[in-house]
Scaffold this motif. Structure first.
Motif, PDB file in Angstrom:
ATOM      1  N   ARG A 114       0.804  -1.226   0.000  1.00 41.99           N
ATOM      2  CA  ARG A 114       0.000   0.000   0.000  1.00 41.99           C
ATOM      3  C   ARG A 114       0.836   1.274   0.000  1.00 41.99           C
ATOM      4  NH1 ARG A 114      -2.409   1.458   4.028  1.00 41.99           N
ATOM      5  NH2 ARG A 114      -1.531   0.093   5.584  1.00 41.99           N
ATOM      6  N   ARG A 115       2.022   1.215   0.595  1.00 42.73           N
ATOM      7  CA  ARG A 115       2.876   2.396   0.730  1.00 42.73           C
ATOM      8  C   ARG A 115       4.306   2.052   0.287  1.00 42.73           C
ATOM      9  NH1 ARG A 115       0.674   6.208   4.643  1.00 42.73           N
ATOM     10  NH2 ARG A 115      -1.101   5.347   5.739  1.00 42.73           N
ATOM     11  N   PRO A 116       4.486   1.674  -0.965  1.00 41.69           N
ATOM     12  CA  PRO A 116       5.819   1.233  -1.399  1.00 41.69           C
ATOM     13  C   PRO A 116       6.897   2.291  -1.164  1.00 41.69           C
ATOM     14  CG  PRO A 116       4.348   1.530  -3.287  1.00 41.69           C
ATOM     15  CD  PRO A 116       3.530   1.730  -2.059  1.00 41.69           C
ATOM     16  N   GLY A 117       8.006   1.853  -0.592  1.00 39.67           N
ATOM     17  CA  GLY A 117       9.140   2.732  -0.356  1.00 39.67           C
ATOM     18  C   GLY A 117       9.006   3.664   0.830  1.00 39.67           C
ATOM     19  N   ARG A 118       7.919   3.584   1.568  1.00 47.16           N
ATOM     20  CA  ARG A 118       7.705   4.530   2.660  1.00 47.16           C
ATOM     21  C   ARG A 118       8.112   3.991   4.026  1.00 47.16           C
ATOM     22  NH1 ARG A 118       4.747   9.298   1.653  1.00 47.16           N
ATOM     23  NH2 ARG A 118       4.308   9.490  -0.553  1.00 47.16           N
ATOM     24  N   LEU A 119       8.268   2.703   4.151  1.00 48.04           N
ATOM     25  CA  LEU A 119       8.780   2.119   5.392  1.00 48.04           C
ATOM     26  C   LEU A 119      10.270   1.920   5.190  1.00 48.04           C
ATOM     27  CD1 LEU A 119       8.285   0.859   8.193  1.00 48.04           C
ATOM     28  CD2 LEU A 119       7.898  -1.318   7.022  1.00 48.04           C
ATOM     29  N   ARG A 120      11.072   2.626   6.009  1.00 50.62           N
ATOM     30  CA  ARG A 120      12.517   2.563   5.795  1.00 50.62           C
ATOM     31  C   ARG A 120      13.263   2.865   7.093  1.00 50.62           C
ATOM     32  NH1 ARG A 120      10.590   6.560   2.281  1.00 50.62           N
ATOM     33  NH2 ARG A 120      10.726   8.644   3.103  1.00 50.62           N
ATOM     34  N   PRO A 121      14.563   2.533   7.102  1.00 50.02           N
ATOM     35  CA  PRO A 121      15.380   2.859   8.278  1.00 50.02           C
ATOM     36  C   PRO A 121      15.590   4.367   8.382  1.00 50.02           C
ATOM     37  CG  PRO A 121      16.496   1.270   6.841  1.00 50.02           C
ATOM     38  CD  PRO A 121      15.289   1.768   6.108  1.00 50.02           C
ATOM     39  N   CYS A 122      15.824   4.830   9.588  1.00 49.96           N
ATOM     40  CA  CYS A 122      16.161   6.226   9.821  1.00 49.96           C
ATOM     41  C   CYS A 122      17.429   6.558   9.034  1.00 49.96           C
ATOM     42  CB  CYS A 122      16.390   6.451  11.316  1.00 49.96           C
ATOM     43  SG  CYS A 122      16.886   8.133  11.741  1.00 49.96           S
ATOM     44  N   GLY A 123      17.536   7.787   8.540  1.00 50.20           N
ATOM     45  CA  GLY A 123      18.694   8.231   7.779  1.00 50.20           C
ATOM     46  C   GLY A 123      19.941   8.452   8.620  1.00 50.20           C
ATOM     47  N   ASN A 124      19.811   8.377   9.930  1.00 48.69           N
ATOM     48  CA  ASN A 124      20.952   8.500  10.833  1.00 48.69           C
ATOM     49  C   ASN A 124      21.562   7.106  10.993  1.00 48.69           C
ATOM     50  OD1 ASN A 124      22.728   8.756  12.962  1.00 48.69           O
ATOM     51  ND2 ASN A 124      21.257   9.673  14.364  1.00 48.69           N
ATOM     52  N   ASP A 125      22.777   6.921  10.506  1.00 50.89           N
ATOM     53  CA  ASP A 125      23.423   5.600  10.561  1.00 50.89           C
ATOM     54  C   ASP A 125      23.636   5.090  11.982  1.00 50.89           C
ATOM     55  OD1 ASP A 125      23.522   5.507   7.806  1.00 50.89           O
ATOM     56  OD2 ASP A 125      25.554   6.362   7.699  1.00 50.89           O
ATOM     57  N   GLU A 126      23.635   5.988  12.956  1.00 48.32           N
ATOM     58  CA  GLU A 126      23.824   5.579  14.348  1.00 48.32           C
ATOM     59  C   GLU A 126      22.507   5.175  15.015  1.00 48.32           C
ATOM     60  OE1 GLU A 126      25.761   8.899  16.150  1.00 48.32           O
ATOM     61  OE2 GLU A 126      27.406   8.842  14.709  1.00 48.32           O
ATOM     62  N   CYS A 127      21.412   5.379  14.322  1.00 51.31           N
ATOM     63  CA  CYS A 127      20.078   5.066  14.846  1.00 51.31           C
ATOM     64  C   CYS A 127      19.640   3.708  14.314  1.00 51.31           C
ATOM     65  CB  CYS A 127      19.089   6.151  14.403  1.00 51.31           C
ATOM     66  SG  CYS A 127      17.413   5.914  15.014  1.00 51.31           S
ATOM     67  N   ARG A 128      18.909   2.971  15.101  1.00 54.27           N
ATOM     68  CA  ARG A 128      18.410   1.666  14.664  1.00 54.27           C
ATOM     69  C   ARG A 128      16.898   1.660  14.502  1.00 54.27           C
ATOM     70  NH1 ARG A 128      21.244  -2.595  18.580  1.00 54.27           N
ATOM     71  NH2 ARG A 128      19.513  -3.786  17.786  1.00 54.27           N
ATOM     72  N   LEU A 129      16.287   2.847  14.443  1.00 56.80           N
ATOM     73  CA  LEU A 129      14.838   2.927  14.327  1.00 56.80           C
ATOM     74  C   LEU A 129      14.403   3.011  12.866  1.00 56.80           C
ATOM     75  CD1 LEU A 129      13.993   5.365  17.259  1.00 56.80           C
ATOM     76  CD2 LEU A 129      14.058   2.861  17.262  1.00 56.80           C
TER      77      LEU A 129
END
Length: 167
Positions: A114-129
């Motif tokens: 339903r939302r292709p490409g919208r679920l992704r890792p945070c852009g901060n490489d030190e973050c795991r969210l």
């Protein structure tokens, strides 16, 4: 039932706090509460399946989908049609200890569709969210502008200031 919010809660249950990775689901009591809140079984096998599903979905959101792991979770699950008044509903059936893990996987696939490409890792490489970008432009980069976004912008600003002549 697993919705987008519950999916994000599951994916984001391994945050970095004060520079250290944490697993909010390492504590069986906390995971039992989460499972009960979402209508699932809370015995030891069910908790193991939830942790397995979370790990596979975190991997899938970062990169290649671990198809064998997801298939192992989904094995034996099926939907059964039920006529209720003037509606047709689909009831999910399968091994009870795996049902919430199955719902988690199905919710992930539903978001991907339903939302292709919208679920992704945070852009901060030190973050795991992870984030689910609901913006119109699909340009969200951080799990939180308040934390990761501001932190990275401040870092970039400091780097530019150091590189400027006369600084």
């Amino acid at each position: 039932m697993i919705d987008e919010q519950a999916l994000l809660e599951a994916l984001n249950s391994t945050p970095v706090v004060d520079g250290r990775p944490r697993d909010l689901w390492a504590d069986d009591a906390a995971l039992r509460r989460w499972a009960r809140k979402h209508g699932g079984a809370d015995g030891a096998p069910a908790l193991d399946w939830l942790r397995t599903a979370r790990g596979a979905l975190q991997t899938a959101t970062h990169g290649p989908v671990p198809e064998a792991d997801l298939q192992r979770i989904l094995t034996g699950a099926h939907r059964v049609p039920e006529a209720v008044a003037s509606e047709l509903r689909w009831r999910l059936c399968g091994p009870p200890e795996r049902m919430l893990a199955v719902e988690l996987v199905l919710a992930w696939y539903d978001v991907q569709e339903r939302r292709p490409g919208r679920l992704r890792p945070c852009g901060n490489d030190e973050c795991r969210l992870f984030l689910l970008d609901r913006s119109r432009a699909n340009t969200a980069r951080w799990c939180s502008m308040k934390t990761c976004g501001n932190r990275l912008k401040a870092r970039r600003h400091q780097e530019r200031a150091r590189q400027e002549p006369g600084a």
